[in-house]
Design an enzyme around this catalytic site. Structure first.
Site, PDB file in Angstrom:
ATOM      1  N   GLY A 197       0.812  -1.216   0.000  1.00 54.06           N
ATOM      2  CA  GLY A 197       0.000   0.000   0.000  1.00 54.06           C
ATOM      3  C   GLY A 197       0.844   1.263   0.000  1.00 54.06           C
ATOM      4  O   GLY A 197       1.995   1.281  -0.423  1.00 54.06           O
ATOM      5  N   ILE A 198       0.241   2.337   0.516  1.00 50.84           N
ATOM      6  CA  ILE A 198       0.914   3.631   0.598  1.00 50.84           C
ATOM      7  C   ILE A 198       1.149   3.932   2.068  1.00 50.84           C
ATOM      8  O   ILE A 198       0.393   3.480   2.921  1.00 50.84           O
ATOM      9  CB  ILE A 198       0.019   4.741  -0.006  1.00 50.84           C
ATOM     10  CG1 ILE A 198      -0.327   4.383  -1.452  1.00 50.84           C
ATOM     11  CG2 ILE A 198       0.698   6.091   0.053  1.00 50.84           C
ATOM     12  CD1 ILE A 198      -1.295   5.360  -2.083  1.00 50.84           C
ATOM     13  N   GLY A 199       2.168   4.674   2.371  1.00 46.53           N
ATOM     14  CA  GLY A 199       2.368   5.120   3.743  1.00 46.53           C
ATOM     15  C   GLY A 199       3.726   4.720   4.271  1.00 46.53           C
ATOM     16  O   GLY A 199       4.525   4.060   3.598  1.00 46.53           O
TER      17      GLY A 199
ATOM     18  N   ILE B  97       4.744   2.682   6.702  1.00 46.07           N
ATOM     19  CA  ILE B  97       5.098   1.267   6.906  1.00 46.07           C
ATOM     20  C   ILE B  97       5.426   0.618   5.568  1.00 46.07           C
ATOM     21  O   ILE B  97       6.438  -0.068   5.425  1.00 46.07           O
ATOM     22  CB  ILE B  97       3.961   0.495   7.603  1.00 46.07           C
ATOM     23  CG1 ILE B  97       3.601   1.155   8.942  1.00 46.07           C
ATOM     24  CG2 ILE B  97       4.380  -0.947   7.843  1.00 46.07           C
ATOM     25  CD1 ILE B  97       2.432   0.507   9.657  1.00 46.07           C
TER      26      ILE B  97
ATOM     27  N   GLU C 270      -0.973  -1.723  -6.865  1.00 45.43           N
ATOM     28  CA  GLU C 270      -1.885  -0.682  -7.342  1.00 45.43           C
ATOM     29  C   GLU C 270      -1.183   0.656  -7.550  1.00 45.43           C
ATOM     30  O   GLU C 270      -1.579   1.440  -8.396  1.00 45.43           O
ATOM     31  CB  GLU C 270      -3.032  -0.508  -6.329  1.00 45.43           C
ATOM     32  CG  GLU C 270      -3.903  -1.747  -6.187  1.00 45.43           C
ATOM     33  CD  GLU C 270      -4.750  -1.702  -4.930  1.00 45.43           C
ATOM     34  OE1 GLU C 270      -4.245  -1.242  -3.894  1.00 45.43           O
ATOM     35  OE2 GLU C 270      -5.917  -2.115  -4.987  1.00 45.43           O
TER      36      GLU C 270
ATOM     37  N   ASN D 297     -11.326   6.298   4.268  1.00 45.94           N
ATOM     38  CA  ASN D 297     -11.150   6.418   2.823  1.00 45.94           C
ATOM     39  C   ASN D 297     -11.974   5.419   2.025  1.00 45.94           C
ATOM     40  O   ASN D 297     -12.385   5.692   0.906  1.00 45.94           O
ATOM     41  CB  ASN D 297      -9.674   6.233   2.458  1.00 45.94           C
ATOM     42  CG  ASN D 297      -8.754   7.124   3.268  1.00 45.94           C
ATOM     43  OD1 ASN D 297      -7.972   6.646   4.088  1.00 45.94           O
ATOM     44  ND2 ASN D 297      -8.878   8.422   3.077  1.00 45.94           N
TER      45      ASN D 297
ATOM     46  N   GLY E  85      -8.694  -1.443  -2.682  1.00 42.84           N
ATOM     47  CA  GLY E  85      -8.390  -2.763  -3.222  1.00 42.84           C
ATOM     48  C   GLY E  85      -8.005  -3.770  -2.160  1.00 42.84           C
ATOM     49  O   GLY E  85      -7.663  -4.913  -2.479  1.00 42.84           O
TER      50      GLY E  85
END
Lengths: 521, 521
Positions: free
Chosen positions: B276-278, B280, B301, B391, B395
């Site tokens: 994912g994003i972020g 971590i 993604e 949010n 996905g």
């Protein structure tokens, strides 16, 4: 040992493995992981473990073995009930239907691993079954049903496939129970074991009649420690009769499907149907039979009596299933008309029937019965009051998540001992979630049908309360929702209103007072 | 209008559609369903709706249109924030990242449909977007980003694909925003729209570098109502730096993956990574870069800065993504080394990146950050305290359900305004379930990693409390679990112990007293 048994073992090189169950007694000792197949169809294995069970029962000095059972999905309840009663089961996965096992899952005697059927099948071959020492755990012994061993030494399964191909591939040792009560079912199966990633290719099934595998499973003769005769029990005949509630539910569903075809959102012959077991499922199948739908396809886990009439009449064109579950008379009828049914039915392993890839590609219409449903469409399928396991998630997650139309059907109320409407199946919040709001399209009770597609949570709540809840619970649920909505919107956290201190009040009221009829919030 | 714009519209027959956004003002009126693409990459559409927004702001007599937004997934936050502020948005789906929109989802002004990305893509083409009158709802107007229109009249998308192919297929009218700040990205895409059931074929992707589509999307010139210049904003540069917590989480994950390869359960080059994003996610990617892993594949993604170094060094062999999200300097670097990256990166629509079929076939290793996780491995990814939408599920459900290894990573605690450890992310029961216990393999915090595979619920609870919970919350959670276990086992409903009246006590304590530190149960 009967001559029938010898005639079914057509491979000469395997005939010397024919033996009596009692000679296998010494193979079961210590702490072993054992598996067998079967899927709500026939009740096996009955024979292989009988001498062991008798020995443990009669001989207190006998060193009782302990088992981790990998038994998919609900075959052999007599055997596993006996094992459980004798305290010989440490853990078990997945889906089960034995009352004795159920008791032990809930009193802490057996660790139960509730896997989705697709995950169970894939875990068998990917070498991770949850060994606590971190070693890939395989199966010490698998017991597999057969109706023939071909001259080439391949196994022809019986009427329930389940994970038979995986068991044969991964077990260290194999016992074959030859079901001589059934004719050889050679030709009806489509069998394969999908490769594990990164070596998997597309599963090239695009319609329920497509075949991608073989009709038999190769056996490694070195693994076979015995071939025993399984005078398997008759098929159970537990088809629950329809009643006014199930017929009302069925009618709502048929009306809905007709409307979908009318609006052009679903083809005239629908999408392939998956339907569960039980009175509602039977009513829906009856309803389809009485409708104007023709040339339907079926892509399901269990084929019941009601489908046979539909196949004969042409209402159903083709049925793919993981197992057969017919009454004795319909089973006889099935064998009598073998040439017809073999051209209209395929039996497959659950790695194929429950494959998300295929379910989504086919666009199945999937119907299942929940324990309870909440205002936003979250569904509890496994744990009563959030804690007491019933049977397991089975294949419902594989279908609900990937079907084109995911339909949950349930009576709006269930009786308690004292109150015919003591339990509402529509609740403010489900006590356990097996299917999330993201996956459920339709909720239907005898009261009506809620079409949740494209609705926000607050819209869904009203749709469900107004259409699905029992009239006695409708105002109770609406009062809760109105209060929750007003509090949460005021606090600017109202996307999905919830009152944490009241969400389970109907449940705690039931536990304390025996009824969900909350008088005030 | 710049000469750049004309040079990008290489199809002569479409050059007469080049226009100014102000000329499209009259196309937006009444109540319309409009959509645009973009996926956390570029912030667009900026230009098409600007005249409308200005008009509404300045001219009170102007008949303000209302929109149902089908905006996947988080492009155009400036535009949709403005629309929301002006009260022009009735409903919106799916995943979003605008603070202004978020406010309106939670105060009841906007109906939010939180679909999984795969379902959103499929719903667009299957004709059901949730029309309340039961009519198949399509899109009135779609605004799509392009970096070129080829001489044949085909559209070359930009750095974020999302549902661009679906939008072009289903919308009644199209506005093309030509991104002249970016070079033409022709050649990097693999574009297709999977057919709806019953006409779908296998999606023949077996490795992240397989291509099954085209590099461009055919345009129907009759649909195109305008081609405008989009001087699209720079890519955002919000990459969060790593810290000791995220590095500890990353280290636990790297150690776990090494152990998996060591035991032969996962190939030496792992399975394709989704992350994912972020902060971590960035730390994990950094950790992979510093590890001995080589020839990794990425199936994700969003491709961020950190992946570029890994591609250059060969740690990552190939990356498939739905969008690019680089900082300005890395974006420049990407274009400079276009010949290299074009051979190592594919951009795909979300119907492919998020396809359960492909994710399961590839056997992805999927990493995501939850809101909270409970003792049995149920995960809340969307609704804080069960009610306030953040949010959306995005996905995460597509990956968590189908990945071979589903990993949830989170700090064990989050700060409140007054208490640096006021919120435990490990809770007795999550207040909202987006991913069920059946789907989560690994939970990891800076404290350690819990391997849940093959464990029963009661075993999982201990594994999670001991390995993942913050030391301050560990005894609190263990006390709850011990009590719940003892009560439920005694009542013979102990498969998954739960105390309905106490399960949310840490949450209600937080709401009432600002801390989850429950002093007694």
């Amino acid at each position: 040992m009967s001559s029938k048994l010898f005639s079914r073992v057509r491979c000469k090189g395997l005939q010397d493995k024919i033996t009596k169950p009692s000679s296998l007694l010494s193979s079961f000792q210590g702490h072993q992981t054992i598996g067998w197949s079967g899927f709500t169809g026939v009740d096996y294995p009955l024979q292989t473990l009988e001498p062991l069970i008798n020995e443990v029962r009669s001989n207190k000095a006998f060193a009782k073995p302990k088992f981790d059972l990998r038994v998919c999905s609900s075959g052999g309840t007599v055997t596993e009930s006996a094992l459980s009663e004798l305290d010989m089961v440490c853990s078990r996965s997945p889906y089960q239907v034995s009352k004795v096992i159920n008791k032990s899952l809930n009193n802490g005697k057996i660790d139960f691993h509730d896997h989705s059927l697709i995950d169970f099948a894939e875990q068998l071959t990917s070498g991770y079954l949850g060994a606590k020492d971190g070693k890939p755990q395989t199966l010490d012994i698998a017991i597999v049903e057969a109706t023939e061993i071909t001259p080439e030494g391949n196994l022809v399964p019986g009427a329930s496939v389940g994970v038979t191909p995986e068991l044969i591939q991964v077990a260290d040792k194999l016992v074959v129970e030859m079901n001589t009560n059934s004719p050889s079912l050679r030709g009806i199966h489509d069998l394969c074991v999908p490769a594990s990633p990164p070596y998997r290719n597309p599963l090239n099934v695009c319609t329920s009649s497509d075949r991608i595998g073989q009709t038999e499973i190769p056996l490694d003769p070195k693994k076979v420690i015995g071939i025993v005769e399984g005078s398997h029990g008759k098929f159970p005949s537990r088809t629950e009769p329809s009643n006014s509630t199930t017929r009302a539910i069925s009618q709502h569903i048929i009306d809905f499907l007709k409307n979908e075809t009318h609006r052009g959102r679903v083809p005239e012959n629908l999408h392939p149907i998956q339907s569960g077991i039980g009175a509602i499922a039977n009513s829906v199948i009856e309803g389809l039979g009485n409708s104007s739908f023709r040339n339907l396809q079926v892509w399901t886990e269990v084929l019941q009596d009601s489908f046979l009439d539909l196949l004969k009449s042409g209402t159903v064109q083709y049925a793919s299933s993981m197992s057969l579950r017919f009454s004795p008379q319909e089973l006889e009828n099935f064998y009598k008309n073998w040439d017809f049914y073999k051209e209209h039915v395929i039996l497959r392993p659950q790695a194929i029937t429950n494959s998300p890839e295929i379910i989504r590609r086919l666009g199945c219409i999937s119907l299942n019965t929940p324990v309870e449903v909440d205002l936003y469409g979250h569904v509890n399928s496994t744990c009563v009051m959030g804690t007491r396991m019933l049977n397991g998630i089975g294949g419902s997650g594989d279908f609900m998540r990937n079907a084109k139309l995911s339909i949950m059907h349930t009576p709006s109320v269930r009786p308690t001992k004292t109150d015919p409407i003591g339990i509402s199946t529509i609740v403010p919040k489900v006590t356990h979630v097996d299917h999330t709001e993201h996956d459920i399209d339709i909720v239907v009770t005898e009261q009506g049908l809620a079409d949740l597609r494209g609705l926000s949570p607050r819209e869904r709540a009203i749709e469900i309360i107004e259409n699905c809840a029992h009239p006695v619970y409708r105002p109770i649920l609406m009062d809760y929702f109105t209060l929750a909505e007003s509090v949460c919107l005021k606090e600017k956290r109202g996307h999905e209103p919830l009152l944490l201190d009241k969400a389970f009040k109907m449940h705690t009221s039931f536990l304390e007072e025996g009824s969900m009829k909350v008088s005030s919030w």
